[in-house]
Scaffold this motif. Structure first.
Motif, PDB file in Angstrom:
ATOM      1  N   CYS A 523       0.803  -1.237   0.000  1.00  0.00           N
ATOM      2  CA  CYS A 523       0.000   0.000   0.000  1.00  0.00           C
ATOM      3  C   CYS A 523       0.828   1.275   0.000  1.00  0.00           C
ATOM      4  N   ALA A 524       2.059   1.213  -0.542  1.00  0.00           N
ATOM      5  CA  ALA A 524       2.880   2.421  -0.593  1.00  0.00           C
ATOM      6  C   ALA A 524       2.220   3.502  -1.448  1.00  0.00           C
ATOM      7  N   ILE A 525       1.630   3.126  -2.580  1.00  0.00           N
ATOM      8  CA  ILE A 525       0.991   4.112  -3.461  1.00  0.00           C
ATOM      9  C   ILE A 525      -0.150   4.814  -2.732  1.00  0.00           C
ATOM     10  N   GLU A 526      -1.002   4.019  -2.090  1.00  0.00           N
ATOM     11  CA  GLU A 526      -2.153   4.602  -1.391  1.00  0.00           C
ATOM     12  C   GLU A 526      -1.721   5.552  -0.283  1.00  0.00           C
ATOM     13  N   ARG A 565      -2.453   1.297  -9.830  1.00  0.00           N
ATOM     14  CA  ARG A 565      -2.847   1.708  -8.478  1.00  0.00           C
ATOM     15  C   ARG A 565      -2.854   3.226  -8.339  1.00  0.00           C
ATOM     16  N   PHE A 566      -1.897   3.864  -8.976  1.00  0.00           N
ATOM     17  CA  PHE A 566      -1.858   5.324  -8.948  1.00  0.00           C
ATOM     18  C   PHE A 566      -3.118   5.908  -9.582  1.00  0.00           C
ATOM     19  N   LEU A 567      -3.500   5.410 -10.730  1.00  0.00           N
ATOM     20  CA  LEU A 567      -4.698   5.925 -11.403  1.00  0.00           C
ATOM     21  C   LEU A 567      -5.963   5.599 -10.618  1.00  0.00           C
ATOM     22  N   ASP A 568      -6.015   4.382 -10.065  1.00  0.00           N
ATOM     23  CA  ASP A 568      -7.199   3.981  -9.291  1.00  0.00           C
ATOM     24  C   ASP A 568      -7.362   4.812  -8.024  1.00  0.00           C
ATOM     25  N   LEU A 574      -5.096  14.521  -8.155  1.00  0.00           N
ATOM     26  CA  LEU A 574      -4.089  15.137  -7.289  1.00  0.00           C
ATOM     27  C   LEU A 574      -2.991  15.800  -8.116  1.00  0.00           C
ATOM     28  N   PHE A 575      -2.663  15.206  -9.256  1.00  0.00           N
ATOM     29  CA  PHE A 575      -1.678  15.796 -10.162  1.00  0.00           C
ATOM     30  C   PHE A 575      -2.142  17.177 -10.625  1.00  0.00           C
ATOM     31  N   LEU A 576      -3.377  17.272 -11.060  1.00  0.00           N
ATOM     32  CA  LEU A 576      -3.901  18.559 -11.531  1.00  0.00           C
ATOM     33  C   LEU A 576      -3.980  19.570 -10.390  1.00  0.00           C
ATOM     34  N   ASP A 577      -4.363  19.091  -9.202  1.00  0.00           N
ATOM     35  CA  ASP A 577      -4.450  20.002  -8.045  1.00  0.00           C
ATOM     36  C   ASP A 577      -3.066  20.570  -7.706  1.00  0.00           C
ATOM     37  N   CYS A 578      -2.040  19.725  -7.748  1.00  0.00           N
ATOM     38  CA  CYS A 578      -0.682  20.207  -7.446  1.00  0.00           C
ATOM     39  C   CYS A 578      -0.197  21.197  -8.499  1.00  0.00           C
ATOM     40  N   LEU A 579      -0.505  20.906  -9.753  1.00  0.00           N
ATOM     41  CA  LEU A 579      -0.123  21.839 -10.811  1.00  0.00           C
ATOM     42  C   LEU A 579      -0.767  23.208 -10.612  1.00  0.00           C
ATOM     43  N   LYS A 580      -2.013  23.181 -10.190  1.00  0.00           N
ATOM     44  CA  LYS A 580      -2.742  24.435  -9.988  1.00  0.00           C
ATOM     45  C   LYS A 580      -2.223  25.203  -8.778  1.00  0.00           C
ATOM     46  N   LEU A 581      -1.950  24.480  -7.677  1.00  0.00           N
ATOM     47  CA  LEU A 581      -1.556  25.133  -6.427  1.00  0.00           C
ATOM     48  C   LEU A 581      -0.080  25.515  -6.402  1.00  0.00           C
ATOM     49  N   PHE A 582       0.788  24.681  -7.004  1.00  0.00           N
ATOM     50  CA  PHE A 582       2.232  24.891  -6.867  1.00  0.00           C
ATOM     51  C   PHE A 582       2.914  24.874  -8.243  1.00  0.00           C
ATOM     52  N   PRO A 583       2.541  25.766  -9.157  1.00  0.00           N
ATOM     53  CA  PRO A 583       3.071  25.708 -10.531  1.00  0.00           C
ATOM     54  C   PRO A 583       4.556  26.057 -10.634  1.00  0.00           C
ATOM     55  N   GLY A 597       5.323   9.766 -16.892  1.00  0.00           N
ATOM     56  CA  GLY A 597       6.050   9.098 -17.972  1.00  0.00           C
ATOM     57  C   GLY A 597       6.002   7.592 -17.819  1.00  0.00           C
ATOM     58  N   ASN A 598       6.119   7.102 -16.573  1.00  0.00           N
ATOM     59  CA  ASN A 598       6.018   5.663 -16.320  1.00  0.00           C
ATOM     60  C   ASN A 598       4.621   5.137 -16.638  1.00  0.00           C
ATOM     61  N   VAL A 599       3.604   5.903 -16.245  1.00  0.00           N
ATOM     62  CA  VAL A 599       2.221   5.481 -16.511  1.00  0.00           C
ATOM     63  C   VAL A 599       1.979   5.398 -18.015  1.00  0.00           C
TER      64      VAL A 599
END
Length: 777
Positions: A523-526, A565-568, A574-583, A597-599
């Protein structure tokens, strides 16, 4: 693809006293067996206990080593495990140490049926006096018995089970018993029956060693006169020793006497100089004496001279100046006795210097209260002074931590000392066996006190001194679970959480796919996504947030299940939220795009990235200058993989496909081919697959640029990788194909040239003759 390596090195020089040979094959076999119990037993689902495989017989030597290795390397011994030895005809045990076990009376009975010679019940809190009758039934061969703190084997009162009459016979019916240790036993029945110990010991005439440490309620010492063969007597923290001296001084065969104290209430003797003088006069065979924590060493003022005219700084030992004791315990004595000059003893325990401290740690290894103070002394020695006997100090610390796993303060002091030992640059590298033992002991302590901030901090800082992940692969799963607990449950934004996530990230770096998948299974991803969500909710961008993304970047490298697991786990939200908050956070942007890139490399997941809002974001990031070219490079890589599935896979609502590809090519043409990279590839397979995409040359463009850059800047690392993975043939096909445009072929030729130059350089170096030297004469 994964982030650059994060390595913690341990470096030192010098020599070790201990054996540096590799672990024996037998020990390696036992390590494997105790971690894979199915090799010798199976779990009975009905009883939830292990049972030895039918037809299997284990001799004593194997059984006892199996027992020892399981305790040291796996965990607490309990009835579930002990059931393996329930049949004495198939297994054979004679020496059993159950320190810190969770074994019950039922489990103990299984072991006692082996007719043991040695039994240690230190800190076995589930043992009750119900086991006493079983011990007496099967204890005819018992020679060594330890009933330590927690174990309630002896009855509180010496009364008959059928009535309240005092027992006339012995409590312990073990006629061959030679060594008996009863620690911190304070039976209530002593107040009713001051002859309790007389009843207990009346049949133990074979005893040579007796340890009654902490039995402060002893009122009557006449039982000692029954033990005429006694050579070793420990009465540490026994309250009324002065009243018992008449009985003690009759034990003329005594070679070791310990009347030390650690409590201020117990430490004062009357007429201290005379009392000590009488002890050594009446016990002529004494070679070892411990008076730590008492006033028996006097004030240091010599009162009389002996026959030779010599005096001792401990007046009561004046008669032993010409016949010094082998050992004298002076730790914590009044008036600083251990710091005096003329002490008639060859070895001394105290706190005056390194040798005395190490002597004290060895002598008091079973006394948690005293040992804690001694370990603190040792810690200060390492932190503020110098310790010459590193090997001995390490053994002492590891032994203390192993024996007192439940004592938090010993674990904290021990782990703090371990930190200074391991980080010492002036000592040699740890041999593999010592390294493994140190790491296992440290993890045992961390696991036992997993919610203590100080213990977790000490443990993590010490682990950072080793080479991660290489040195800890043998404990990989247990360490991962510990670190996941730290990052999930310790104080948010606290130091322990930060160092925990750095270690976790290091564990995900430069390991095989098995370990990467295991991280995902645990459960490291979660847990990383949960950390990220917390930072987003609080609008905090810190190193924990950045390393959480880096950890997922590592864990998803060539591991499709973890990408899924990341996508699920709503990772893209969260990726979009981080881009918006911390560009403007470059490290964060690089880590997020590396992960994506891995995904994007996983074909069956790419359709989940084919979303208008994601494509729009990737297109913008292609023109990013954040972190050099890294964000732009990874964004172009994601788009290349999405485009590699062909025009039919490109959703209309995601915009014009060719416009996106053109923007990507413009960005690639602006990158400097000599750019140094902050990235690490274990395989070029995903890139080489893109180089073969004939229907979309823009995908080839990104792939051959990546190879040209990496083989130019890092030829030693990546030229051979291109060749071993069949890249030469693929690039030659690209050069000979009419479809790729000119720039693609130019870059492909550059890669081929880099690889050829690297190969020729290696051949030249191999063929260059080495200078030869001829000795005269």
């Amino acid at each position: 693809m994964s982030p650059p390596e994060s390595i913690h090195e341990y470096s030192s020089s010098g020599t070790w006293d201990s054996d540096t040979a590799p672990e024996s094959l037998l020990n390696q076999c036992f390590l494997y067996i105790v971690r894979n119990l199915s090799t010798v037993c199976y779990l009975n689902r009905q009883t939830n206990r292990y049972e030895l495989h039918s037809g299997l017989t284990l001799p004593r030597e194997l059984c006892e080593k199996f027992f020892q290795f399981y305790f040291q390397n796996v965990g607490v011994v309990d009835d579930k495990f002990v059931n393996i030895f329930s049949n004495p005809n198939a297994t054979n045990l004679k020496c059993v140490r159950l320190r810190n076990s969770k074994i019950s009376d039922e489990g103990l009975e299984m072991l006692l049926k082996h007719k043991l010679i040695e039994l240690d019940l230190e800190k076995c809190r589930y043992i009750t006096d119900k086991s006493l009758s079983v011990l007496n039934q099967y204890g005819q061969n018992l020679m060594y018995l330890t009933i330590g703190v927690g174990a309630k084997l002896l009855p509180d009162e010496s009364v008959n089970s059928a009535s309240d009459d005092l027992i006339c016979g012995p409590i312990l019916k073990t006629p061959k018993l030679k060594r008996l240790c009863i620690r911190n036993f304070m039976p209530t029945g002593i107040q009713k029956d001051p002859m309790y110990f007389n009843v207990s010991f009346q049949s133990l005439s074979s005893l040579t060693h007796l340890d009654l440490s902490g039995c402060i309620e002893i009122e009557n010492f006449t039982f000692l006169t029954l033990l005429t063969n006694l050579t070793y007597l420990v009465l540490h923290n026994v309250a009324k020793v002065q009243e018992g001296l008449p009985s003690i001084l009759q034990l003329v065969h005594l070679r070791h006497l310990d009347i030390s104290q650690s409590s201020d209430k117990l430490r004062t003797f009357r007429n201290e100089n005379y009392t000590l003088a009488e002890i050594v006069r009446c016990l002529p065979n004494l070679v070892s004496l411990d008076i730590s924590g008492t006033n028996l060493a006097g004030t240091g003022v010599a009162e009389t001279k002996n026959e030779s005219g010599m005096v001792s700084d401990i007046p009561g030992l004046n008669s032993r100046v010409l016949n010094p004791l082998q050992f004298l315990g002076l730790y914590g004595t009044q008036h600083g006795a251990c710091r005096r000059h003329d002490i008639p003893a060859k070895e001394i325990s105290g706190d005056a210097n390194e040798k005395q401290i190490l002597n004290a740690a060895t002598a008091y290894i079973d006394r948690s209260e005293v040992l804690q103070r001694v370990l603190n002394d040792l810690y200060h020695l390492f932190r503020y002074d110098h310790c010459a006997q590193i090997s001995k100090a390490l053994n002492v610390v590891l032994n203390a931590m192993d024996r007192h796993i439940s004592e938090k303060h010993i674990q904290i002091s021990g782990s703090a000392t371990l930190f200074y030992i391991v980080k010492n640059k002036d000592i040699p590298p740890f041999p593999a066996k010592i390294k493994r033992t140190t790491i296992t002991t440290l993890l045992n302590g961390m696991n036992a006190h997993r919610d203590d901030d100080t213990m977790m901090r000490n443990g993590c800082l010490t682990l950072c001194q080793f080479k991660i992940p290489h040195d800890v692969l043998f404990e990989y799963e247990r360490l991962v679970l510990m670190l996941l607990h730290i990052v999930s449950n310790m104080e948010q934004e606290g130091f322990v959480q930060r160092i925990g996530i750095y270690l976790l990230n290091s564990l995900a770096c430069q390991v095989d796919n098995y370990q990467k998948q295991l991280l995902g299974d645990l459960c490291a991803i979660e847990k990383m996504l949960k950390l990220i969500a917390d930072r987003i909710n609080r609008r905090v961008c810190d190193d924990v947030l950045e390393v959480a993304w880096s950890t997922m970047w590592n864990v998803t490298d060539e591991t499709p299940i973890n990408c899924e697991r990341f996508l699920d786990g709503s990772g893209m939200t969260l990726f979009l939220d981080c881009l918006k908050l911390f560009p403007d956070k470059e490290e964060l942007m690089r880590n997020m795009m590396g992960l994506l890139g891995n995904v994007a490399e996983v074909k069956y997941l790419r359709h989940r990235l084919m979303d208008p809002k994601y494509i729009e974001m990737f297109r913008k990031l292609v023109d990013s200058c954040s972190d050099g070219i890294e964000v732009s490079y990874n964004a172009a890589g994601v788009l290349s993989h999405l485009a590699s599935d062909g025009p039919q896979a490109w959703r209309i609502e995601c915009g014009d496909r060719q416009d996106v590809l053109d923007a990507m090519v413009r960005a690639i043409d602006n990158w400097n081919l000599n750019t140094e990279r902050n990235i690490n590839y274990r395989s070029f397979e995903p890139i080489l697959q893109l180089a073969r995409v004939r229907h979309t040359p823009e995908c080839q463009h990104w792939a051959v640029w990546a190879l040209a850059n990496l083989t130019r800047v890092y030829p030693d690392k990546y030229c051979s990788l291109v060749e071993t993975e069949g890249g030469i043939e693929i690039l030659e096909e690209v050069v000979g194909d009419d479809r790729p445009y000119k720039r693609i072929k130019e870059l492909a030729r550059q890669v081929l040239n880099h690889c050829q130059q690297y190969k020729e350089k290696g051949i030249v170096e191999m063929e260059t003759p080495q200078p030869s030297y001829q000795l005269d004469g």
